[in-house]
Design a protein around this motif. Structure first.
Motif, PDB file in Angstrom:
ATOM      1  N   ALA A  95       0.812  -1.214   0.000  1.00 11.52           N
ATOM      2  CA  ALA A  95       0.000   0.000   0.000  1.00 11.52           C
ATOM      3  C   ALA A  95       0.844   1.262   0.000  1.00 11.52           C
ATOM      4  O   ALA A  95       0.332   2.352  -0.244  1.00 11.52           O
ATOM      5  CB  ALA A  95      -0.921  -0.003   1.216  1.00 11.52           C
ATOM      6  N   GLU A  96       2.129   1.134   0.271  1.00  9.06           N
ATOM      7  CA  GLU A  96       3.026   2.282   0.277  1.00  9.06           C
ATOM      8  C   GLU A  96       3.479   2.677  -1.132  1.00  9.06           C
ATOM      9  O   GLU A  96       3.923   3.800  -1.361  1.00  9.06           O
ATOM     10  CB  GLU A  96       4.244   1.948   1.134  1.00  9.06           C
ATOM     11  CG  GLU A  96       5.074   3.132   1.545  1.00  9.06           C
ATOM     12  CD  GLU A  96       6.101   2.772   2.601  1.00  9.06           C
ATOM     13  OE1 GLU A  96       7.189   3.370   2.585  1.00  9.06           O
ATOM     14  OE2 GLU A  96       5.809   1.893   3.436  1.00  9.06           O
ATOM     15  N   ASP A  97       3.361   1.738  -2.079  1.00  9.01           N
ATOM     16  CA  ASP A  97       3.886   1.959  -3.425  1.00  9.01           C
ATOM     17  C   ASP A  97       3.052   2.997  -4.184  1.00  9.01           C
ATOM     18  O   ASP A  97       1.829   2.866  -4.281  1.00  9.01           O
ATOM     19  CB  ASP A  97       3.892   0.652  -4.216  1.00  9.01           C
ATOM     20  CG  ASP A  97       4.827  -0.379  -3.628  1.00  9.01           C
ATOM     21  OD1 ASP A  97       5.706   0.013  -2.841  1.00  9.01           O
ATOM     22  OD2 ASP A  97       4.688  -1.581  -3.955  1.00  9.01           O
ATOM     23  N   PRO A  98       3.688   4.009  -4.767  1.00  7.63           N
ATOM     24  CA  PRO A  98       2.948   5.007  -5.534  1.00  7.63           C
ATOM     25  C   PRO A  98       2.093   4.405  -6.642  1.00  7.63           C
ATOM     26  O   PRO A  98       1.004   4.916  -6.930  1.00  7.63           O
ATOM     27  CB  PRO A  98       4.061   5.903  -6.101  1.00  7.63           C
ATOM     28  CG  PRO A  98       5.161   5.803  -5.103  1.00  7.63           C
ATOM     29  CD  PRO A  98       5.120   4.371  -4.624  1.00  7.63           C
ATOM     30  N   ALA A  99       2.549   3.311  -7.266  1.00  2.16           N
ATOM     31  CA  ALA A  99       1.763   2.702  -8.345  1.00  2.16           C
ATOM     32  C   ALA A  99       0.460   2.123  -7.819  1.00  2.16           C
ATOM     33  O   ALA A  99      -0.576   2.191  -8.502  1.00  2.16           O
ATOM     34  CB  ALA A  99       2.580   1.615  -9.036  1.00  2.16           C
ATOM     35  N   VAL A 100       0.491   1.544  -6.624  1.00  2.00           N
ATOM     36  CA  VAL A 100      -0.729   1.011  -6.010  1.00  2.00           C
ATOM     37  C   VAL A 100      -1.671   2.153  -5.670  1.00  2.00           C
ATOM     38  O   VAL A 100      -2.869   2.126  -5.997  1.00  2.00           O
ATOM     39  CB  VAL A 100      -0.393   0.188  -4.757  1.00  2.00           C
ATOM     40  CG1 VAL A 100      -1.666  -0.216  -4.013  1.00  2.00           C
ATOM     41  CG2 VAL A 100       0.412  -1.057  -5.123  1.00  2.00           C
ATOM     42  N   LEU A 101      -1.150   3.166  -5.035  1.00  2.00           N
ATOM     43  CA  LEU A 101      -1.983   4.303  -4.640  1.00  2.00           C
ATOM     44  C   LEU A 101      -2.553   5.026  -5.858  1.00  2.00           C
ATOM     45  O   LEU A 101      -3.717   5.438  -5.853  1.00  2.00           O
ATOM     46  CB  LEU A 101      -1.159   5.274  -3.797  1.00  2.00           C
ATOM     47  CG  LEU A 101      -0.629   4.711  -2.466  1.00  2.00           C
ATOM     48  CD1 LEU A 101       0.318   5.701  -1.812  1.00  2.00           C
ATOM     49  CD2 LEU A 101      -1.770   4.364  -1.524  1.00  2.00           C
ATOM     50  N   GLY A 102      -1.758   5.156  -6.894  1.00  2.00           N
ATOM     51  CA  GLY A 102      -2.215   5.851  -8.087  1.00  2.00           C
ATOM     52  C   GLY A 102      -3.303   5.129  -8.848  1.00  2.00           C
ATOM     53  O   GLY A 102      -3.994   5.739  -9.680  1.00  2.00           O
ATOM     54  N   ALA A 103      -3.474   3.837  -8.566  1.00  4.91           N
ATOM     55  CA  ALA A 103      -4.515   3.056  -9.236  1.00  4.91           C
ATOM     56  C   ALA A 103      -5.881   3.221  -8.586  1.00  4.91           C
ATOM     57  O   ALA A 103      -6.876   2.694  -9.088  1.00  4.91           O
ATOM     58  CB  ALA A 103      -4.125   1.574  -9.241  1.00  4.91           C
ATOM     59  N   ILE A 104      -5.957   3.948  -7.484  1.00  2.77           N
ATOM     60  CA  ILE A 104      -7.220   4.112  -6.753  1.00  2.77           C
ATOM     61  C   ILE A 104      -7.985   5.297  -7.334  1.00  2.77           C
ATOM     62  O   ILE A 104      -7.515   6.441  -7.291  1.00  2.77           O
ATOM     63  CB  ILE A 104      -6.959   4.319  -5.250  1.00  2.77           C
ATOM     64  CG1 ILE A 104      -6.256   3.086  -4.671  1.00  2.77           C
ATOM     65  CG2 ILE A 104      -8.264   4.596  -4.508  1.00  2.77           C
ATOM     66  CD1 ILE A 104      -5.781   3.269  -3.243  1.00  2.77           C
ATOM     67  N   SER A 105      -9.155   5.015  -7.882  1.00  3.82           N
ATOM     68  CA  SER A 105      -9.967   6.075  -8.481  1.00  3.82           C
ATOM     69  C   SER A 105     -11.071   6.570  -7.549  1.00  3.82           C
ATOM     70  O   SER A 105     -11.618   7.654  -7.764  1.00  3.82           O
ATOM     71  CB  SER A 105     -10.589   5.581  -9.792  1.00  3.82           C
ATOM     72  OG  SER A 105     -11.405   4.446  -9.566  1.00  3.82           O
ATOM     73  N   ALA A 106     -11.410   5.803  -6.531  1.00  2.00           N
ATOM     74  CA  ALA A 106     -12.472   6.200  -5.604  1.00  2.00           C
ATOM     75  C   ALA A 106     -12.023   7.383  -4.750  1.00  2.00           C
ATOM     76  O   ALA A 106     -10.826   7.550  -4.485  1.00  2.00           O
ATOM     77  CB  ALA A 106     -12.841   5.023  -4.701  1.00  2.00           C
ATOM     78  N   PRO A 107     -12.956   8.212  -4.287  1.00  2.00           N
ATOM     79  CA  PRO A 107     -12.582   9.269  -3.344  1.00  2.00           C
ATOM     80  C   PRO A 107     -12.098   8.670  -2.027  1.00  2.00           C
ATOM     81  O   PRO A 107     -12.647   7.671  -1.546  1.00  2.00           O
ATOM     82  CB  PRO A 107     -13.882  10.054  -3.160  1.00  2.00           C
ATOM     83  CG  PRO A 107     -14.970   9.134  -3.584  1.00  2.00           C
ATOM     84  CD  PRO A 107     -14.390   8.237  -4.623  1.00  2.00           C
ATOM     85  N   VAL A 108     -11.078   9.273  -1.449  1.00  2.00           N
ATOM     86  CA  VAL A 108     -10.432   8.744  -0.247  1.00  2.00           C
ATOM     87  C   VAL A 108     -10.281   9.857   0.779  1.00  2.00           C
ATOM     88  O   VAL A 108      -9.857  10.971   0.452  1.00  2.00           O
ATOM     89  CB  VAL A 108      -9.047   8.152  -0.579  1.00  2.00           C
ATOM     90  CG1 VAL A 108      -8.318   7.719   0.695  1.00  2.00           C
ATOM     91  CG2 VAL A 108      -9.183   6.968  -1.532  1.00  2.00           C
TER      92      VAL A 108
END
Length: 277
Positions: free
Chosen positions: A203-216
C-alpha cells in the motif's frame, strides 16, 4: 426488527471469512487493526452508524468468525477483502484502521466495487525515522518475549504501547481491550513476520496508490506518532481524489477513544461521496 446478522464467504484457497453485519442502508465494510478483530475494534462506532448504513465487520483469517490458514501475507489478505466485497454485491464504502487501512488501499486499487474509502492512520513503515523504528521494534520484541512466557495479555499491552499514547493505553485498559485481544498475540506475531518477509507490491507503493480512483479520506490524530502524519500525506499525495483530515485530541487508537467523532466524520464523507458520484 433485528438487524444484526452474520455473513460468510469462502476464499479461493478454502478459508471462510466471516463478519457480523449491523444496520440497514448503504453498505460499509470495516477492516480492523492488527491487534483485534472486526467486532472488538469497531463495536463502539455502531450505535452512531447503523441507522443509516449496513455495517459489515469481517475479520481477517484467524480472527473473529473467520477460519485460519498459514498464509497471512498482505496479498492474500487483500484477496480475502476482495472476496468479501464481491460476495455482498453492489458498490460499498470501505473503512480501514491501521493495518486494516493498508488492506483497504490494496483492495481499492484492484476493485471497482469500492466507491469510497476512509483510512484511519495507515502505517507506511518506510516513512518511520530511526526513533520510531526503535519504539515499534522494541514493542514487537517485548510482545514476543512475554508471549513465549505465556503472558498474552501483557504481551498485547506491550505491543500497543508502541503506537498508543498513554491516554489511549488507559482507555484501552479500562475497556478490557487487552484482555479481549490477548488470544490473537500468536497470530499477530506470525502475521508481522509475514509482512516483513513480503516482497510484493504494498500500500506504500505510488503505483498502487495511483490506481485508486475512488474518493479517499485519510484521517490522523493530532496526538499521534509523527510518521502517521507523514503516512497520511504520502497516501493522499499519490491518490488522485484524496484528502487529509486531522482528528483533534486523538492518537492512533481513535476507534477506541473517539468513536462518535469518527462515526460522524465517516457518515459525512460517505454521504457526500455518494451525492458526488
Amino acid at each position: 426488527m433485528k438487524t444484526q446478522r452474520t455473513h460468510y464467504v469462502t476464499t479461493t484457497d478454502g478459508v471462510t471469512i466471516g463478519g457480523t453485519v449491523h444496520g440497514r442502508g448503504r453498505p460499509l465494510v470495516f477492516l480492523h487493526g492488527g491487534i483485534g478483530d472486526g467486532d472488538i475494534d469497531w463495536n463502539r462506532l455502531l450505535e452512531h452508524l447503523t441507522g443509516r448504513f449496513t455495517c459489515h465487520l469481517p475479520s481477517v483469517r484467524g480472527r473473529g468468525l473467520s477460519g485460519d490458514h498459514p498464509d497471512l501475507g498482505p496479498s492474500r489478505q487483500v484477496d480475502d477483502v476482495l472476496a468479501y466485497l464481491d460476495s455482498i454485491g453492489g458498490p460499498a464504502g470501505l473503512v480501514g484502521w491501521s493495518a486494516g487501512a493498508n488492506l483497504a488501499l490494496g483492495a481499492a486499487a484492484r476493485s471497482d466495487a469500492v466507491d469510497a474509502v476512509v483510512l484511519v492512520e495507515p502505517p507506511m513503515r518506510g516513512l518511520m525515522d530511526e526513533r520510531e523504528q526503535a519504539v515499534i521494534g522494541d514493542a514487537v520484541a517485548r510482545m514476543g518475549e512475554l508471549a513465549a512466557e505465556g503472558h498474552l495479555t501483557a504481551a498485547v499491552r506491550a505491543f500497543a504501547s508502541g503506537p498508543f499514547n498513554d491516554e489511549e493505553m488507559a482507555v484501552a485498559e479500562d475497556a478490557g481491550y487487552f484482555e479481549a485481544t490477548a488470544r490473537y498475540v500468536p497470530h499477530l506475531l506470525n502475521m508481522l513476520q509475514q509482512v516483513v518477509a513480503y516482497a510484493g507490491p504494498t500500500a506504500e507503493d505510488p503505483a498502487v496508490l495511483g490506481a485508486i480512483s475512488a474518493p479517499v479520506l485519510v484521517l490522523h490524530g493530532s496526538d499521534t506518532m509523527p510518521f502517521y502524519h507523514a503516512s497520511a500525506r504520502h497516501v493522499a499525495g499519490h491518490i488522485p481524489n484524496a484528502q487529509v483530515r486531522e482528528i483533534s485530541g486523538a492518537g492512533h487508537a481513535a476507534p477506541l477513544t473517539h468513536p462518535e467523532t469518527l462515526a460522524k466524520t465517516f457518515a459525512e464523507f460517505f454521504v457526500a461521496a455518494r451525492l458526488a458520484s
